[in-house]
Motif scaffolding. Structure first.
Motif, mmCIF file in Angstrom:
data_model
loop_
_atom_site.group_PDB
_atom_site.id
_atom_site.type_symbol
_atom_site.label_atom_id
_atom_site.label_comp_id
_atom_site.label_asym_id
_atom_site.label_seq_id
_atom_site.Cartn_x
_atom_site.Cartn_y
_atom_site.Cartn_z
ATOM 1 N N VAL A 198 -10.715 -30.463 -15.991
ATOM 2 C CA VAL A 198 -11.696 -29.403 -16.250
ATOM 3 C C VAL A 198 -12.131 -28.725 -14.939
ATOM 4 O O VAL A 198 -12.469 -27.541 -14.922
ATOM 5 C CB VAL A 198 -12.902 -29.976 -17.051
ATOM 6 C CG1 VAL A 198 -13.754 -30.896 -16.212
ATOM 7 C CG2 VAL A 198 -13.754 -28.872 -17.636
ATOM 8 N N CYS A 199 -12.071 -29.468 -13.828
ATOM 9 C CA CYS A 199 -12.516 -28.890 -12.539
ATOM 10 C C CYS A 199 -11.620 -27.743 -12.090
ATOM 11 O O CYS A 199 -12.051 -26.883 -11.325
ATOM 12 C CB CYS A 199 -12.537 -29.965 -11.452
ATOM 13 S SG CYS A 199 -13.706 -31.263 -11.810
ATOM 14 N N TYR A 200 -10.372 -27.719 -12.547
ATOM 15 C CA TYR A 200 -9.462 -26.658 -12.113
ATOM 16 C C TYR A 200 -9.807 -25.290 -12.714
ATOM 17 O O TYR A 200 -9.198 -24.300 -12.368
ATOM 18 C CB TYR A 200 -8.006 -27.008 -12.466
ATOM 19 C CG TYR A 200 -7.495 -28.272 -11.802
ATOM 20 C CD1 TYR A 200 -7.531 -28.419 -10.433
ATOM 21 C CD2 TYR A 200 -6.965 -29.318 -12.550
ATOM 22 C CE1 TYR A 200 -7.060 -29.567 -9.821
ATOM 23 C CE2 TYR A 200 -6.482 -30.471 -11.959
ATOM 24 C CZ TYR A 200 -6.544 -30.590 -10.588
ATOM 25 O OH TYR A 200 -6.086 -31.730 -9.983
ATOM 26 N N TYR A 201 -10.748 -25.278 -13.676
ATOM 27 C CA TYR A 201 -11.147 -23.988 -14.259
ATOM 28 C C TYR A 201 -12.267 -23.315 -13.445
ATOM 29 O O TYR A 201 -12.604 -22.158 -13.687
ATOM 30 C CB TYR A 201 -11.642 -24.169 -15.702
ATOM 31 C CG TYR A 201 -10.568 -24.701 -16.627
ATOM 32 C CD1 TYR A 201 -9.569 -23.844 -17.086
ATOM 33 C CD2 TYR A 201 -10.540 -26.025 -17.020
ATOM 34 C CE1 TYR A 201 -8.570 -24.324 -17.910
ATOM 35 C CE2 TYR A 201 -9.540 -26.506 -17.845
ATOM 36 C CZ TYR A 201 -8.558 -25.662 -18.284
ATOM 37 O OH TYR A 201 -7.569 -26.119 -19.089
ATOM 38 N N LEU A 202 -12.869 -24.089 -12.517
ATOM 39 C CA LEU A 202 -14.083 -23.579 -11.865
ATOM 40 C C LEU A 202 -13.812 -22.422 -10.913
ATOM 41 O O LEU A 202 -14.588 -21.469 -10.828
ATOM 42 C CB LEU A 202 -14.794 -24.727 -11.136
ATOM 43 C CG LEU A 202 -15.299 -25.820 -12.079
ATOM 44 C CD1 LEU A 202 -15.760 -27.046 -11.311
ATOM 45 C CD2 LEU A 202 -16.434 -25.276 -12.936
ATOM 46 N N LEU A 226 -17.050 -25.779 -5.098
ATOM 47 C CA LEU A 226 -17.014 -26.424 -3.776
ATOM 48 C C LEU A 226 -17.218 -27.934 -3.915
ATOM 49 O O LEU A 226 -16.466 -28.733 -3.340
ATOM 50 C CB LEU A 226 -18.105 -25.828 -2.887
ATOM 51 C CG LEU A 226 -18.262 -26.447 -1.492
ATOM 52 C CD1 LEU A 226 -18.662 -25.365 -0.505
ATOM 53 C CD2 LEU A 226 -19.287 -27.544 -1.417
ATOM 54 N N ALA A 227 -18.243 -28.317 -4.716
ATOM 55 C CA ALA A 227 -18.563 -29.747 -4.846
ATOM 56 C C ALA A 227 -17.380 -30.512 -5.445
ATOM 57 O O ALA A 227 -17.001 -31.581 -4.942
ATOM 58 C CB ALA A 227 -19.814 -29.924 -5.699
ATOM 59 N N THR A 228 -16.746 -29.974 -6.487
ATOM 60 C CA THR A 228 -15.651 -30.717 -7.124
ATOM 61 C C THR A 228 -14.437 -30.794 -6.190
ATOM 62 O O THR A 228 -13.807 -31.840 -6.068
ATOM 63 C CB THR A 228 -15.229 -30.082 -8.466
ATOM 64 O OG1 THR A 228 -14.895 -28.724 -8.234
ATOM 65 C CG2 THR A 228 -16.311 -30.180 -9.509
ATOM 66 N N VAL A 229 -14.162 -29.671 -5.494
ATOM 67 C CA VAL A 229 -13.034 -29.663 -4.556
ATOM 68 C C VAL A 229 -13.294 -30.703 -3.452
ATOM 69 O O VAL A 229 -12.413 -31.453 -3.037
ATOM 70 C CB VAL A 229 -12.866 -28.244 -3.954
ATOM 71 C CG1 VAL A 229 -12.033 -28.271 -2.708
ATOM 72 C CG2 VAL A 229 -12.220 -27.310 -4.967
#
Ligand code: HEM
Length: 385
Positions: free
Chosen positions: A37-41, A106-109
């Motif tokens: 799901v983080c790749y959609y951010l 930024l946070a997830t990356v």
């Protein structure tokens, strides 16, 4: 009729070498694991940036960047221009959401360690995009030329004055003179509609090209899990999900704009007593609150206020160079702990600034969405099935 798109593609293919692009899109895949799901951010941030560009251009058609006309032109947009209020409100809400998604991206990356080799430059251009987005917010805040904007810009630019050595120069550079006035407004307008968009476009293009060339990374701790699942095809599977998210974002924007349209307040009056409830945009709140708790006075000729300002400057620089500070090739716990402490500080100080639990609730809700709505593994197909 059905032949027309095919004919158009053939026509284009003769004139444009689209084949390599088509092959790249066909082969592009996205890793599937519990945090897919983080790749959609990043895509969501991009979509909101595009909304900003479109609504910003429409606002430019009516906005007048002078101290005598700016407020009245925004009033005209809100009351007389057909759908002007909607465009202005969407511009304002989309700005908030874009910066929010840039922070979460930024946070997830960061926590997935996606800044490591070979993505150092992707990370650095990303950090620049965040700083640019905040500069867009700061310069845009003054443009309606109302009381809140006028006094908040006074306070905001004053802060730069506390920086040792270059402080005075920085204040004059920002204000375009000694005081916030018509000159500041023209200057901020220039930054907002020309300089920042030009720089952002360049940096964004590099960021996106790098993402395409390097592909999406899999966090080291999830490599085993990702190997068990077939990667998702970017086209059409991932892109359709992206589009679904963008439609939801559009619906959210329209709802927010309709229920909470942009406010205007009263026209700026430099001779009026200082506005009581001066507050910056939410993404500057943690810095603003940190400055507020500093005692007055100075030490060795340096104002106490300058200490957090210098620390935030240093923090920005460290953020930019994170990939070179963290030399671990696998997930380093020290950096994870540092990230958690900083995130807690930023969210905590924002909540303190508003004397409200809302920022904490939003942070918890964001975490829950990431943890609960990660790629549903039940439905992911194992290799070879
Ligand atoms: C206007 C702001 C930004 C836009 C429009 C943007 C756009 C994107 C897009 C579309 C992707 C690919 C999809 C994804 O992985 O989410 C991406 C990936 C990436 N972004 Fe951003 N981004 C922005 C800000 C940032 C920031 C603030 C950072 C961090 C400092 C950052 C660092 C990265 C990295 C390292 C990747 C690669 C992720 C991976 O390979 O797993 N970006 N960005």
């Amino acid at each position: 009729m059905t032949k027309l798109p095919q004919k158009l593609i053939e026509w284009l293919e003769v004139r444009l070498p689209l084949e390599p692009l088509r092959r790249a899109v066909e082969h592009k895949t996205v890793p599937t694991h519990r945090y897919t799901v983080c790749y959609y951010l990043g895509g969501m941030t991009l979509f909101l940036f595009l909304i900003q560009v479109v609504t910003g251009i429409l606002l430019m058609l009516y906005y007048r960047p002078s101290a005598s006309e700016a407020f009245e032109s925004v009033e005209f947009i809100m009351t007389t221009v057909p759908f002007g209020w909607l465009i202005r409100s969407i511009h304002s809400w989309s700005a908030h959401l874009m910066i929010f998604f840039a922070f979460v991206h930024l946070a997830t990356v960061y926590f997935m360690g996606a800044y490591r080799k070979p993505r150092e430059v992707t990370w650095m251009t990303g950090s620049m995009l965040l700083f640019l987005a905040m500069a867009f917010g700061f310069s845009g805040y003054l443009l309606p030329w109302n009381q809140l904007a006028y006094f908040a810009t006074n306070v905001g630019t004053d802060i730069a004055g506390a920086v040792p050595v270059i402080g005075e120069y920085a204040v004059r550079f920002l204000r375009g003179g000694e005081r916030v006035g018509g000159g500041t407004l023209s200057r901020f307008y220039g930054w907002h509609v020309a300089i920042l968009p030009a720089i952002t476009t360049g940096v964004l293009v590099i960021h996106l090209i790098l993402v395409q060339i390097l592909g999406m990374s899999t966090p080291p701790s999830l490599e085993q899990e990702a190997r068990k699942h077939r990667p998702m095809k970017f086209f059409p599977n991932f892109l359709l999900r992206d589009l679904f998210g963008w439609v939801l974002a559009l619906a959210l924007l329209a709802t927010l704009a309709a229920i909470f349209p942009g406010e205007l307040g009263e026209k700026a009056d430099p001779f009026a007593p200082a506005f009581k409830d001066i507050k910056p945009e939410w993404y500057f709140m943690f810095m603003f609150e940190t400055l507020k708790v500093m005692p007055g006075g100075e030490f060795l000729g340096i104002e106490y206020e300058a200490i957090p300002i210098l620390l935030f400057g240093l923090g920005g620089l460290i953020l930019l160079f994170v990939p070179f500070v963290d030399r671990n090739t696998s997930a380093g716990t020290g950096f994870t702990v540092a990230g958690l402490v900083i995130t807690t500080y930023v969210v905590g100080m924002t909540a303190w600034g508003y004397r409200s639990f809302l920022p904490i609730l939003i942070a918890i809700a964001t975490l829950l969405v990431i943890f609960l709505f990660g790629y549903p593994q039940r439905r992911s197909r194992k290799k070879g099935e």
